[in-house]
Design a protein around this motif. Structure first.
Motif, mmCIF file in Angstrom:
data_model
loop_
_atom_site.group_PDB
_atom_site.id
_atom_site.type_symbol
_atom_site.label_atom_id
_atom_site.label_comp_id
_atom_site.label_asym_id
_atom_site.label_seq_id
_atom_site.Cartn_x
_atom_site.Cartn_y
_atom_site.Cartn_z
ATOM 1 N N TRP A 1 48.709 32.316 37.871
ATOM 2 C CA TRP A 1 47.084 32.591 38.157
ATOM 3 C C TRP A 1 46.935 32.807 39.593
ATOM 4 O O TRP A 1 47.618 32.711 40.338
ATOM 5 C CB TRP A 1 46.319 31.420 37.742
ATOM 6 N N GLN A 2 45.626 33.418 39.499
ATOM 7 C CA GLN A 2 45.106 33.866 40.915
ATOM 8 C C GLN A 2 43.678 33.653 41.088
ATOM 9 O O GLN A 2 42.997 34.021 40.147
ATOM 10 C CB GLN A 2 45.686 35.271 41.519
ATOM 11 N N GLY A 3 42.981 33.227 42.465
ATOM 12 C CA GLY A 3 41.643 33.102 42.622
ATOM 13 C C GLY A 3 41.261 33.275 43.913
ATOM 14 O O GLY A 3 42.015 33.450 44.769
ATOM 15 N N CYS A 4 39.867 32.911 44.112
ATOM 16 C CA CYS A 4 39.351 33.198 45.291
ATOM 17 C C CYS A 4 38.508 32.045 45.495
ATOM 18 O O CYS A 4 37.772 31.448 44.615
ATOM 19 C CB CYS A 4 38.826 34.386 45.444
ATOM 20 N N PHE A 5 38.062 31.637 46.906
ATOM 21 C CA PHE A 5 36.911 30.925 47.439
ATOM 22 C C PHE A 5 35.734 31.994 47.692
ATOM 23 O O PHE A 5 35.986 32.737 48.744
ATOM 24 C CB PHE A 5 37.320 30.262 48.630
ATOM 25 N N GLU A 6 34.408 31.684 47.113
ATOM 26 C CA GLU A 6 33.656 32.979 47.214
ATOM 27 C C GLU A 6 32.854 32.844 48.574
ATOM 28 O O GLU A 6 32.583 33.877 49.021
ATOM 29 C CB GLU A 6 32.459 32.463 45.917
ATOM 30 N N GLN A 7 32.675 31.746 49.013
ATOM 31 C CA GLN A 7 31.922 31.541 50.149
ATOM 32 C C GLN A 7 32.381 32.251 51.486
ATOM 33 O O GLN A 7 31.936 32.912 52.248
ATOM 34 C CB GLN A 7 31.583 29.954 50.719
ATOM 35 N N LEU A 8 33.777 32.087 51.693
ATOM 36 C CA LEU A 8 34.287 32.631 52.837
ATOM 37 C C LEU A 8 35.225 34.199 52.328
ATOM 38 O O LEU A 8 35.810 34.618 53.192
ATOM 39 C CB LEU A 8 35.270 31.659 53.481
ATOM 40 N N LYS A 9 35.018 34.447 51.031
ATOM 41 C CA LYS A 9 35.953 35.431 50.695
ATOM 42 C C LYS A 9 37.171 35.514 50.995
ATOM 43 O O LYS A 9 37.918 36.374 51.197
ATOM 44 C CB LYS A 9 35.258 37.082 51.111
ATOM 45 N N VAL A 10 37.735 34.363 50.610
ATOM 46 C CA VAL A 10 39.252 34.156 50.963
ATOM 47 C C VAL A 10 39.866 34.038 49.609
ATOM 48 O O VAL A 10 39.732 33.145 48.545
ATOM 49 C CB VAL A 10 39.518 32.658 51.541
ATOM 50 N N CYS A 11 40.862 34.880 49.414
ATOM 51 C CA CYS A 11 41.635 35.090 48.003
ATOM 52 C C CYS A 11 42.967 34.635 48.326
ATOM 53 O O CYS A 11 43.791 35.027 49.347
ATOM 54 C CB CYS A 11 41.741 36.673 47.397
ATOM 55 N N TYR A 12 43.483 33.715 47.227
ATOM 56 C CA TYR A 12 44.855 33.267 47.407
ATOM 57 C C TYR A 12 45.666 34.069 46.796
ATOM 58 O O TYR A 12 45.544 34.693 45.831
ATOM 59 C CB TYR A 12 44.991 31.977 46.732
ATOM 60 N N PRO A 13 47.048 34.076 47.261
ATOM 61 C CA PRO A 13 48.182 34.831 46.541
ATOM 62 C C PRO A 13 48.365 34.249 45.307
ATOM 63 O O PRO A 13 47.887 33.039 44.872
ATOM 64 C CB PRO A 13 49.224 34.492 47.325
ATOM 65 N N PRO A 14 48.955 34.924 44.387
ATOM 66 C CA PRO A 14 49.518 34.244 42.960
ATOM 67 C C PRO A 14 49.897 33.140 43.057
ATOM 68 O O PRO A 14 50.792 33.023 43.873
ATOM 69 C CB PRO A 14 50.234 35.523 42.364
ATOM 70 N N ASP B 1 34.597 42.661 43.507
ATOM 71 C CA ASP B 1 35.406 41.627 44.304
ATOM 72 C C ASP B 1 35.883 42.484 45.589
ATOM 73 O O ASP B 1 36.144 43.536 45.205
ATOM 74 C CB ASP B 1 36.539 41.160 43.370
ATOM 75 N N PRO B 2 35.935 41.830 46.488
ATOM 76 C CA PRO B 2 36.401 42.391 47.989
ATOM 77 C C PRO B 2 37.838 42.898 47.692
ATOM 78 O O PRO B 2 38.247 43.832 48.618
ATOM 79 C CB PRO B 2 36.070 41.550 49.093
ATOM 80 N N ALA B 3 38.775 42.387 47.071
ATOM 81 C CA ALA B 3 40.076 42.393 46.895
ATOM 82 C C ALA B 3 40.399 43.438 46.089
ATOM 83 O O ALA B 3 41.265 44.482 46.288
ATOM 84 C CB ALA B 3 40.846 41.161 47.038
ATOM 85 N N PHE B 4 39.865 43.307 44.715
ATOM 86 C CA PHE B 4 40.239 44.205 43.476
ATOM 87 C C PHE B 4 39.304 44.914 42.821
ATOM 88 O O PHE B 4 39.545 45.565 41.945
ATOM 89 C CB PHE B 4 40.757 43.087 42.605
ATOM 90 N N GLY B 5 37.983 45.031 43.498
ATOM 91 C CA GLY B 5 36.958 46.000 43.018
ATOM 92 C C GLY B 5 36.277 45.300 41.809
ATOM 93 O O GLY B 5 36.116 44.067 41.790
ATOM 94 N N LYS B 6 35.967 45.923 40.707
ATOM 95 C CA LYS B 6 35.232 45.439 39.537
ATOM 96 C C LYS B 6 36.270 44.736 38.878
ATOM 97 O O LYS B 6 37.385 45.170 38.181
ATOM 98 C CB LYS B 6 34.625 46.609 38.840
ATOM 99 N N VAL B 7 35.804 43.406 38.609
ATOM 100 C CA VAL B 7 37.147 42.739 37.847
ATOM 101 C C VAL B 7 35.832 41.500 37.033
ATOM 102 O O VAL B 7 34.636 41.487 37.181
ATOM 103 C CB VAL B 7 37.755 41.812 38.733
ATOM 104 N N GLU B 8 36.654 40.987 36.270
ATOM 105 C CA GLU B 8 36.063 39.781 35.358
ATOM 106 C C GLU B 8 36.644 38.654 36.033
ATOM 107 O O GLU B 8 37.796 38.093 36.209
ATOM 108 C CB GLU B 8 36.297 39.745 33.891
ATOM 109 N N VAL B 9 35.831 37.603 36.285
ATOM 110 C CA VAL B 9 36.104 36.248 36.916
ATOM 111 C C VAL B 9 35.786 34.979 35.958
ATOM 112 O O VAL B 9 34.767 35.296 35.293
ATOM 113 C CB VAL B 9 35.664 36.188 38.396
#
Length: 184
Positions: free
Chosen positions: A138-151, A103-111
């Motif tokens: 909870w927290q997640g991201c939009f893969e296409q634009l690599k946009v991650c939301y705050p918690p 993951d661009p924000a947190f490195g190696k993670v499980e999604v």
């Protein structure tokens, strides 16, 4: 004279290249080569990650999330805090297995994609009526634009009636209502 010919040649080349790029024939700056649609905007987090009303099955509180296609939730970012709890004891939060991702924000993670159901074991510690505030994060991201939301957080007021000694709680006895959360 040579200066003007070079300038004219440079202007012609720029106009020709710009025309090809605008028509998608010359790839400079063309986002389609990266698999990105210029017209895509990320959804609001409430639309990208739909939280379903919690349910109690007699042993666990289950909170379901419907995850929009192209989005994911971080497995390790789920949290459930029970505030001012009395009359109940909570176990450890159980989350579904995820898929490993760099993951661009947190490195190696499980999604987790598509659907996630998290479970919190809940047992009665006394027979008195009880109510408490449940804070779900909870927290997640939009893969296409690599946009991650705050918690993101949502609150639920949980209420249960008094029960007689030896009586077990019915599934419908525990009621969940959306509630405002205190500020951090």
């Amino acid at each position: 004279m040579l200066y003007w010919l070079r300038l004219l040649a440079l202007i012609s080349l720029l106009l020709f290249t710009t025309s090809l790029t605008a028509n998608g024939l010359f790839p400079i700056g063309n986002s389609q080569l990266k698999g990105i649609d210029d017209n895509v905007e990320p959804l609001d987090p409430e639309q990208a990650f739909l939280i379903n009303p919690p349910i109690f099955d007699g042993k666990d509180i289950t909170i379901g999330f419907t995850i929009t296609k192209g989005y994911y939730l971080y497995r390790d970012k789920f949290k459930v805090n029970l505030l001012d709890i009395n009359g109940f004891a909570a176990g450890s939060l159980v989350t579904p297995a995820g898929i490993e991702k760099q993951d661009p924000a947190f490195g190696k993670v499980e999604v987790i994609h598509d659907q996630a159901n998290i479970k919190l074991p809940l047992t009665r510690t006394n027979n008195a009526s009880a109510s408490f505030l449940m804070d779900v994060t909870w927290q997640g991201c939009f893969e296409q634009l690599k946009v991650c939301y705050p918690p993101q957080r949502k609150g639920f007021m949980v209420t249960a009636p008094a029960i007689s000694a030896g009586q077990t709680m019915n599934v419908d006895d525990v009621i969940f209502n959306e509630a405002a959360l205190p500020d951090d």
